[in-house]
Each structure stands twice: as structure tokens, then as C-alpha cells.
Scaffold this motif. Structure first.
Motif, PDB file in Angstrom:
ATOM      1  N   SER A  90       0.952  -1.137   0.047  1.00 14.12           N
ATOM      2  CA  SER A  90      -0.022  -0.060   0.073  1.00 14.12           C
ATOM      3  C   SER A  90       0.991   1.349   0.131  1.00 14.12           C
ATOM      4  O   SER A  90       1.998   1.312   0.594  1.00 14.12           O
ATOM      5  CB  SER A  90      -0.885  -0.006   1.193  1.00 14.12           C
ATOM      6  OG  SER A  90      -0.160   0.113   2.546  1.00 14.12           O
ATOM      7  N   ASP A  91       0.276   2.196  -0.554  1.00 15.03           N
ATOM      8  CA  ASP A  91       1.126   3.639  -0.609  1.00 15.03           C
ATOM      9  C   ASP A  91       0.143   4.465   0.421  1.00 15.03           C
ATOM     10  O   ASP A  91      -1.003   4.464   0.243  1.00 15.03           O
ATOM     11  CB  ASP A  91       0.798   4.276  -2.304  1.00 15.03           C
ATOM     12  CG  ASP A  91       1.814   3.638  -3.028  1.00 15.03           C
ATOM     13  OD1 ASP A  91       2.949   3.354  -2.583  1.00 15.03           O
ATOM     14  OD2 ASP A  91       1.036   3.402  -4.242  1.00 15.03           O
ATOM     15  N   ARG A  92       0.812   4.911   1.386  1.00 17.83           N
ATOM     16  CA  ARG A  92       0.366   5.599   2.609  1.00 17.83           C
ATOM     17  C   ARG A  92       0.713   7.170   2.428  1.00 17.83           C
ATOM     18  O   ARG A  92       1.993   7.369   1.790  1.00 17.83           O
ATOM     19  CB  ARG A  92       0.583   5.011   3.802  1.00 17.83           C
ATOM     20  CG  ARG A  92       0.243   3.617   3.833  1.00 17.83           C
ATOM     21  CD  ARG A  92       0.580   3.090   5.152  1.00 17.83           C
ATOM     22  NE  ARG A  92       0.384   1.556   5.289  1.00 17.83           N
ATOM     23  CZ  ARG A  92       0.881   0.761   6.010  1.00 17.83           C
ATOM     24  NH1 ARG A  92       1.369   1.185   7.032  1.00 17.83           N
ATOM     25  NH2 ARG A  92       0.615  -0.658   6.062  1.00 17.83           N
ATOM     26  N   PRO A  93       0.355   8.025   3.182  1.00 18.76           N
ATOM     27  CA  PRO A  93       0.917   9.339   3.040  1.00 18.76           C
ATOM     28  C   PRO A  93       2.083   9.602   3.367  1.00 18.76           C
ATOM     29  O   PRO A  93       3.042  10.541   2.845  1.00 18.76           O
ATOM     30  CB  PRO A  93       0.151  10.312   4.248  1.00 18.76           C
ATOM     31  CG  PRO A  93      -1.343   9.353   4.289  1.00 18.76           C
ATOM     32  CD  PRO A  93      -0.903   7.941   3.892  1.00 18.76           C
ATOM     33  N   ASN A  94       2.830   8.626   4.241  1.00 22.32           N
ATOM     34  CA  ASN A  94       4.211   8.675   4.431  1.00 22.32           C
ATOM     35  C   ASN A  94       5.288   7.799   3.661  1.00 22.32           C
ATOM     36  O   ASN A  94       6.454   7.909   3.782  1.00 22.32           O
ATOM     37  CB  ASN A  94       4.477   8.466   5.903  1.00 22.32           C
ATOM     38  CG  ASN A  94       4.067   7.310   6.523  1.00 22.32           C
ATOM     39  OD1 ASN A  94       3.229   6.781   5.999  1.00 22.32           O
ATOM     40  ND2 ASN A  94       4.573   6.945   7.710  1.00 22.32           N
ATOM     41  N   ARG A  96       5.577   4.016   1.040  1.00 18.96           N
ATOM     42  CA  ARG A  96       4.839   2.571   0.537  1.00 18.96           C
ATOM     43  C   ARG A  96       5.283   1.615   1.396  1.00 18.96           C
ATOM     44  O   ARG A  96       6.478   1.450   1.911  1.00 18.96           O
ATOM     45  CB  ARG A  96       5.481   2.559  -0.957  1.00 18.96           C
ATOM     46  CG  ARG A  96       4.929   1.402  -1.590  1.00 18.96           C
ATOM     47  CD  ARG A  96       5.297   1.345  -2.835  1.00 18.96           C
ATOM     48  NE  ARG A  96       4.281   0.450  -3.829  1.00 18.96           N
ATOM     49  CZ  ARG A  96       4.579   0.012  -4.953  1.00 18.96           C
ATOM     50  NH1 ARG A  96       5.993   0.366  -5.424  1.00 18.96           N
ATOM     51  NH2 ARG A  96       3.830  -0.599  -5.545  1.00 18.96           N
ATOM     52  N   PHE A  97       4.387   0.637   1.790  1.00 19.11           N
ATOM     53  CA  PHE A  97       4.683  -0.304   2.752  1.00 19.11           C
ATOM     54  C   PHE A  97       4.149  -1.811   2.254  1.00 19.11           C
ATOM     55  O   PHE A  97       2.871  -1.843   1.390  1.00 19.11           O
ATOM     56  CB  PHE A  97       3.724  -0.045   4.190  1.00 19.11           C
ATOM     57  CG  PHE A  97       4.439   0.973   4.733  1.00 19.11           C
ATOM     58  CD1 PHE A  97       4.693   1.080   6.118  1.00 19.11           C
ATOM     59  CD2 PHE A  97       3.991   2.270   4.351  1.00 19.11           C
ATOM     60  CE1 PHE A  97       5.548   1.897   6.752  1.00 19.11           C
ATOM     61  CE2 PHE A  97       4.382   3.413   5.017  1.00 19.11           C
ATOM     62  CZ  PHE A  97       5.157   3.225   6.250  1.00 19.11           C
ATOM     63  N   GLN A 109       8.140  -6.179   7.433  1.00 22.64           N
ATOM     64  CA  GLN A 109       7.809  -4.961   6.610  1.00 22.64           C
ATOM     65  C   GLN A 109       9.159  -4.530   5.781  1.00 22.64           C
ATOM     66  O   GLN A 109      10.064  -4.175   6.210  1.00 22.64           O
ATOM     67  CB  GLN A 109       7.246  -3.885   7.199  1.00 22.64           C
ATOM     68  CG  GLN A 109       6.037  -4.182   7.735  1.00 22.64           C
ATOM     69  CD  GLN A 109       5.043  -2.884   8.453  1.00 22.64           C
ATOM     70  OE1 GLN A 109       3.864  -2.688   7.965  1.00 22.64           O
ATOM     71  NE2 GLN A 109       5.833  -2.318   9.396  1.00 22.64           N
ATOM     72  N   ILE A 111       9.667  -0.851   3.869  1.00 22.41           N
ATOM     73  CA  ILE A 111       9.074   0.600   3.726  1.00 22.41           C
ATOM     74  C   ILE A 111       9.913   1.578   2.947  1.00 22.41           C
ATOM     75  O   ILE A 111      11.449   1.577   3.159  1.00 22.41           O
ATOM     76  CB  ILE A 111       9.204   1.007   5.122  1.00 22.41           C
ATOM     77  CG1 ILE A 111       8.195   0.308   6.235  1.00 22.41           C
ATOM     78  CG2 ILE A 111       8.606   2.560   5.178  1.00 22.41           C
ATOM     79  CD1 ILE A 111       8.185   0.462   7.606  1.00 22.41           C
ATOM     80  N   ASN A 114       8.676   8.382   1.897  1.00 21.10           N
ATOM     81  CA  ASN A 114       8.561   9.504   1.039  1.00 21.10           C
ATOM     82  C   ASN A 114       9.723  10.560   1.489  1.00 21.10           C
ATOM     83  O   ASN A 114       9.868  10.542   2.576  1.00 21.10           O
ATOM     84  CB  ASN A 114       7.174  10.276   0.996  1.00 21.10           C
ATOM     85  CG  ASN A 114       6.239   9.580   0.557  1.00 21.10           C
ATOM     86  OD1 ASN A 114       6.456   8.732  -0.487  1.00 21.10           O
ATOM     87  ND2 ASN A 114       4.764   9.946   1.078  1.00 21.10           N
ATOM     88  N   HIS A 117       9.406  12.363   4.733  1.00 20.21           N
ATOM     89  CA  HIS A 117       9.229  11.512   5.739  1.00 20.21           C
ATOM     90  C   HIS A 117      10.474  11.104   6.178  1.00 20.21           C
ATOM     91  O   HIS A 117      10.571  10.128   7.152  1.00 20.21           O
ATOM     92  CB  HIS A 117       7.997  10.555   5.828  1.00 20.21           C
ATOM     93  CG  HIS A 117       6.767  11.420   5.975  1.00 20.21           C
ATOM     94  ND1 HIS A 117       6.080  11.840   4.721  1.00 20.21           N
ATOM     95  CD2 HIS A 117       5.776  11.710   6.810  1.00 20.21           C
ATOM     96  CE1 HIS A 117       4.944  12.202   4.805  1.00 20.21           C
ATOM     97  NE2 HIS A 117       4.839  12.385   6.309  1.00 20.21           N
TER      98      HIS A 117
END
Length: 123
Positions: A90-94, A96-97, A109, A111, A114, A117
Motif C-alpha cells: 500500500s501507498d500511504r501518506p508517508n 510505501r509499505f 515489513q 518501507i 517519502n 518523511h
């Protein structure tokens, strides 16, 4: 005050040879020999333990995170090693995970944060 720097983690298991091979194949394909597996300067020590179950029944308690600069390349390496994602990447605001599990059920995980961040380098 001194802030200690983590240098290694001990992963206890009932099947050290199998788990060691899985970690080598998935995360350190160039690693050879016995002993700790070097994961970019952080050592993974896998050891036979009689005080743990064959499966981790609380895998979310501690998740080992790998910060990467090229998510797609690492994802391809993991898929080639037979890793299945527990949740869709998933792409999250901070960043990709991607979350996956080792054969004992421990969560890991990758990670890619961005640019905004990422922590500032230490002086």
C-alpha cells in the motif's frame, strides 16, 4: 546521555536451519557461510530455542522493518524468494509499505518513506 545503537537481533526458533535459509534467500541472497546474517550492518542471529512455539501466536507484537530506497526491486526479490504479502502493498501518506511473514509467523515489513518523511542524517 548515551543512546545505544542496536546491532543485532536474536530470533529464537524450533527450526533454525529452515528459518536461516528462508532469511538468506529472501533478504540476503549474497550471504554465505554460518553465523549471523548481515542485513546492511544489522545482524540477524537465528538460534535453536526450546522455550518458543513453532509459530508466533502474537506476530504483531514486534515487526522488523526494512527501510529501502527501491521498493519495486526489493518487492521483486521477495516475490522471487516465494514471499506472500499478508496485506496488499500500500501507498500511504508517508510512503510505501509491504508486510509479509517468515515461516515461523513473525511479521516483517519493507518501507520506502517519502522524501518528506525520511529522517535527517546524524551529524
Amino acid at each position: 546521555m548515551i543512546t545505544p545503537k542496536p546491532g543485532s537481533i536474536l530470533l529464537g526458533t524450533t527450526r533454525p536451519a529452515e528459518l536461516r535459509e528462508w532469511y538468506r534467500r529472501a533478504l540476503a541472497p549474497a550471504h554465505e557461510g554460518e553465523g549471523a546474517i548481515d542485513l546492511g550492518g544489522f545482524l540477524l542471529v537465528i538460534d535453536q530455542r526450546d522455550d518458543v512455539d513453532t509459530k508466533n501466536d502474537e506476530p504483531g507484537r514486534m515487526i522488523l522493518n526494512f527501510h529501502v530506497d527501491d521498493f519495486d526491486a526489493v518487492e521483486t526479490q521477495l516475490r522471487a524468494a516465494g514471499v506472500d504479502w499478508l496485506f496488499p502493498v500500500s501507498d500511504r501518506p508517508n510512503g510505501r509499505f509491504g508486510t509479509f511473514a517468515d515461516p515461523d509467523g513473525n511479521y516483517l515489513q519493507i518501507i520506502q518513506l517519502n522524501e518528506t518523511h525520511r529522517p535527517l542524517p546524524h551529524a
